[in-house]
Design a protein around this motif. Sequence first.
Motif, PDB file in Angstrom:
ATOM      1  N   GLU A  21       0.840  -1.207   0.000  1.00 29.82           N
ATOM      2  CA  GLU A  21       0.000   0.000   0.000  1.00 29.82           C
ATOM      3  C   GLU A  21       0.873   1.255   0.000  1.00 29.82           C
ATOM      4  OE1 GLU A  21      -4.081  -0.914   2.381  1.00 29.82           O
ATOM      5  OE2 GLU A  21      -2.254  -1.119   3.538  1.00 29.82           O
ATOM      6  N   ASP A  22       1.914   1.189   0.805  1.00 31.03           N
ATOM      7  CA  ASP A  22       2.830   2.337   0.866  1.00 31.03           C
ATOM      8  C   ASP A  22       3.400   2.657  -0.514  1.00 31.03           C
ATOM      9  OD1 ASP A  22       2.505   2.867   3.522  1.00 31.03           O
ATOM     10  OD2 ASP A  22       4.354   1.898   4.183  1.00 31.03           O
ATOM     11  N   SER A  23       3.868   1.613  -1.186  1.00 32.91           N
ATOM     12  CA  SER A  23       4.515   1.877  -2.477  1.00 32.91           C
ATOM     13  C   SER A  23       3.499   2.340  -3.509  1.00 32.91           C
ATOM     14  CB  SER A  23       5.281   0.643  -2.956  1.00 32.91           C
ATOM     15  OG  SER A  23       4.418  -0.449  -3.056  1.00 32.91           O
ATOM     16  N   TYR A  28       2.057   6.722  -6.764  1.00 35.35           N
ATOM     17  CA  TYR A  28       0.997   7.532  -7.372  1.00 35.35           C
ATOM     18  C   TYR A  28       1.258   9.018  -7.148  1.00 35.35           C
ATOM     19  CZ  TYR A  28      -3.487   9.449  -8.678  1.00 35.35           C
ATOM     20  OH  TYR A  28      -4.465  10.196  -9.284  1.00 35.35           O
ATOM     21  N   ILE A  29       1.560   9.366  -5.884  1.00 32.59           N
ATOM     22  CA  ILE A  29       1.744  10.793  -5.587  1.00 32.59           C
ATOM     23  C   ILE A  29       2.977  11.348  -6.275  1.00 32.59           C
ATOM     24  CG2 ILE A  29       2.197  12.455  -3.739  1.00 32.59           C
ATOM     25  CD1 ILE A  29       0.355  10.869  -1.950  1.00 32.59           C
ATOM     26  N   GLU A  30       4.023  10.559  -6.330  1.00 31.37           N
ATOM     27  CA  GLU A  30       5.234  11.039  -7.004  1.00 31.37           C
ATOM     28  C   GLU A  30       4.984  11.259  -8.504  1.00 31.37           C
ATOM     29  OE1 GLU A  30       8.633   9.212  -3.996  1.00 31.37           O
ATOM     30  OE2 GLU A  30       8.155   8.139  -5.834  1.00 31.37           O
ATOM     31  N   LYS A  31       4.090  10.466  -9.037  1.00 35.83           N
ATOM     32  CA  LYS A  31       3.791  10.566 -10.471  1.00 35.83           C
ATOM     33  C   LYS A  31       2.756  11.652 -10.790  1.00 35.83           C
ATOM     34  CE  LYS A  31       3.265   7.203 -14.237  1.00 35.83           C
ATOM     35  NZ  LYS A  31       2.987   5.761 -14.518  1.00 35.83           N
ATOM     36  N   TYR A  32       1.684  11.655  -9.983  1.00 30.89           N
ATOM     37  CA  TYR A  32       0.569  12.546 -10.329  1.00 30.89           C
ATOM     38  C   TYR A  32       0.317  13.654  -9.299  1.00 30.89           C
ATOM     39  CZ  TYR A  32      -0.425   8.557 -13.379  1.00 30.89           C
ATOM     40  OH  TYR A  32      -0.326   7.559 -14.303  1.00 30.89           O
ATOM     41  N   GLY A  33       0.984  13.578  -8.178  1.00 31.90           N
ATOM     42  CA  GLY A  33       0.670  14.525  -7.115  1.00 31.90           C
ATOM     43  C   GLY A  33      -0.637  14.157  -6.439  1.00 31.90           C
ATOM     44  N   THR A  34      -1.061  14.971  -5.508  1.00 28.39           N
ATOM     45  CA  THR A  34      -2.312  14.665  -4.805  1.00 28.39           C
ATOM     46  C   THR A  34      -3.513  15.146  -5.604  1.00 28.39           C
ATOM     47  OG1 THR A  34      -2.375  16.752  -3.602  1.00 28.39           O
ATOM     48  CG2 THR A  34      -1.149  14.945  -2.596  1.00 28.39           C
ATOM     49  N   GLY A  35      -3.276  15.984  -6.576  1.00 33.10           N
ATOM     50  CA  GLY A  35      -4.379  16.510  -7.369  1.00 33.10           C
ATOM     51  C   GLY A  35      -5.294  17.407  -6.558  1.00 33.10           C
ATOM     52  N   GLY A  36      -4.840  17.765  -5.378  1.00 37.28           N
ATOM     53  CA  GLY A  36      -5.648  18.637  -4.529  1.00 37.28           C
ATOM     54  C   GLY A  36      -6.937  17.992  -4.052  1.00 37.28           C
ATOM     55  N   ASN A  37      -6.980  16.671  -4.147  1.00 40.77           N
ATOM     56  CA  ASN A  37      -8.212  15.993  -3.729  1.00 40.77           C
ATOM     57  C   ASN A  37      -7.874  14.639  -3.110  1.00 40.77           C
ATOM     58  OD1 ASN A  37     -10.682  14.790  -3.409  1.00 40.77           O
ATOM     59  ND2 ASN A  37     -11.479  15.434  -5.397  1.00 40.77           N
ATOM     60  N   TRP A  38      -7.750  14.647  -1.826  1.00 38.70           N
ATOM     61  CA  TRP A  38      -7.403  13.409  -1.114  1.00 38.70           C
ATOM     62  C   TRP A  38      -8.543  12.400  -1.151  1.00 38.70           C
ATOM     63  CZ3 TRP A  38      -2.676  12.028   0.047  1.00 38.70           C
ATOM     64  CH2 TRP A  38      -1.690  13.009   0.257  1.00 38.70           C
ATOM     65  N   LYS A  44      -8.168   6.432  -7.350  1.00 37.96           N
ATOM     66  CA  LYS A  44      -7.290   6.590  -8.510  1.00 37.96           C
ATOM     67  C   LYS A  44      -6.006   5.786  -8.346  1.00 37.96           C
ATOM     68  CE  LYS A  44      -8.787  11.321  -9.615  1.00 37.96           C
ATOM     69  NZ  LYS A  44      -8.408  12.738  -9.486  1.00 37.96           N
ATOM     70  N   ALA A  45      -5.535   5.718  -7.098  1.00 33.60           N
ATOM     71  CA  ALA A  45      -4.269   5.027  -6.859  1.00 33.60           C
ATOM     72  C   ALA A  45      -4.467   3.526  -6.666  1.00 33.60           C
ATOM     73  CB  ALA A  45      -3.584   5.630  -5.632  1.00 33.60           C
ATOM     74  N   GLY A  46      -5.720   3.098  -6.692  1.00 32.25           N
ATOM     75  CA  GLY A  46      -5.988   1.678  -6.508  1.00 32.25           C
ATOM     76  C   GLY A  46      -5.858   1.210  -5.075  1.00 32.25           C
TER      77      GLY A  46
END
Length: 333
Positions: A21-23, A28-38, A44-46
């Motif tokens: 889960e951590d990875s 996901y965040i390193e690739k797409y950022g948080t998108g400002g919507n947690w 989205k990150a599965g």
Amino acid sequence: MGRAPCCDKANVKKGPWSPEEDSKLKEYIEKYGTGGNWIALPQKAGLKRCGKSCRLRWLNYLRPNIKHGEFSDEEDRIIFSLFATIGSRWSIIAAQLPGRTDNDIKNYWNTKLKKKLMGMIPPSQRKLMIPPFSSSTPNNYQITPSSQLSSLPSLYRDCTASFYSPPSSNNRQPIPGLEFSSSLPSSTTLLTDSSSLFQAQEGGFLCPIQYDSPVKDINISNNMLVFGSSERSDCSYGREIGVKQEEMDFQGYIPNGFEGNNNVQRVGSSYSNSSSCDNANHLSGCFGGNDNSVLDYDLEDVKRLISSNSSSNSLLFTDVSNKTEDQRALYYF
DNA sequence: AATTGAATCAACCGCACGGAC
DNA sequence: GGTCCGTGCGGTTGATTCAAT
């Protein structure tokens, strides 16, 4: 109807995060950022996690430059100092400690620093008290004579020397984040912090509280002394101006359970008004003692203490109103 | 070695705040 | 101005680890 849940509780995983889960989250965040919507991020990150859980995991453990492990003495000092100044505002404290998270600092404080602090204050000095602002707190406090204060450890002095007194109402500039948010009118703005409460609960030490009203006289009782307050001795002023009960409890306006108690006395401007406050430049504080048999201060000690406060620096209170912003900042950080 | 109590800390919970509508 | 909703915060919980007996 209650508030709508932030996620479908039935379909989210709880408890410790797995390395997988951590990875997933990290990638996901390193690739797409948080998108400002947690809230939308876990899907989205599965991840079968609540958005809040993802945010917490990222902020506390996965984001870059997180520092784990032992706190340094310098970090301890900063935490002590800031806690004494602003209380348990962990996010603000964390902002001063690069790599540390609010959660980390909070845990560290609760499990170690608090004990360390108490251990640094000799039991004989723990008598230096503020009143227990709660009717449920045991009434076994007493005041230590100011003649004994010089033996307090330096940490104590550091923790009590962190208040800012605005020189006048015209340029009153509470230090950002330090002003107590309350319904008090401007003439009675109180700068204090939740460390007061902590100190009261822990039986630790005197708590400086600042009112911008001048200290004019001294009233002392068998059981409690509060000085610097713009409160009337019957505590009616706080009610009159609409101070919430919990704030009065907290700040010492009306220590819960002491309302109307003749043993609660106020020191200072009994009927504070804006003009008297304009020139106010005093630091003040409160002591407490609620056991007639054990009080061991004398009035002269207190008078000396107060008069030294109202001039410049003293052991217990340091007026920084005549210092530059940088100097003030140094006081806090 | 087993048990128990204390300490630690990751994670959860609920609330307040503020921005968007 | 009122409501909704996401975010951030601080308090608390509870699982795990550690230490003492």
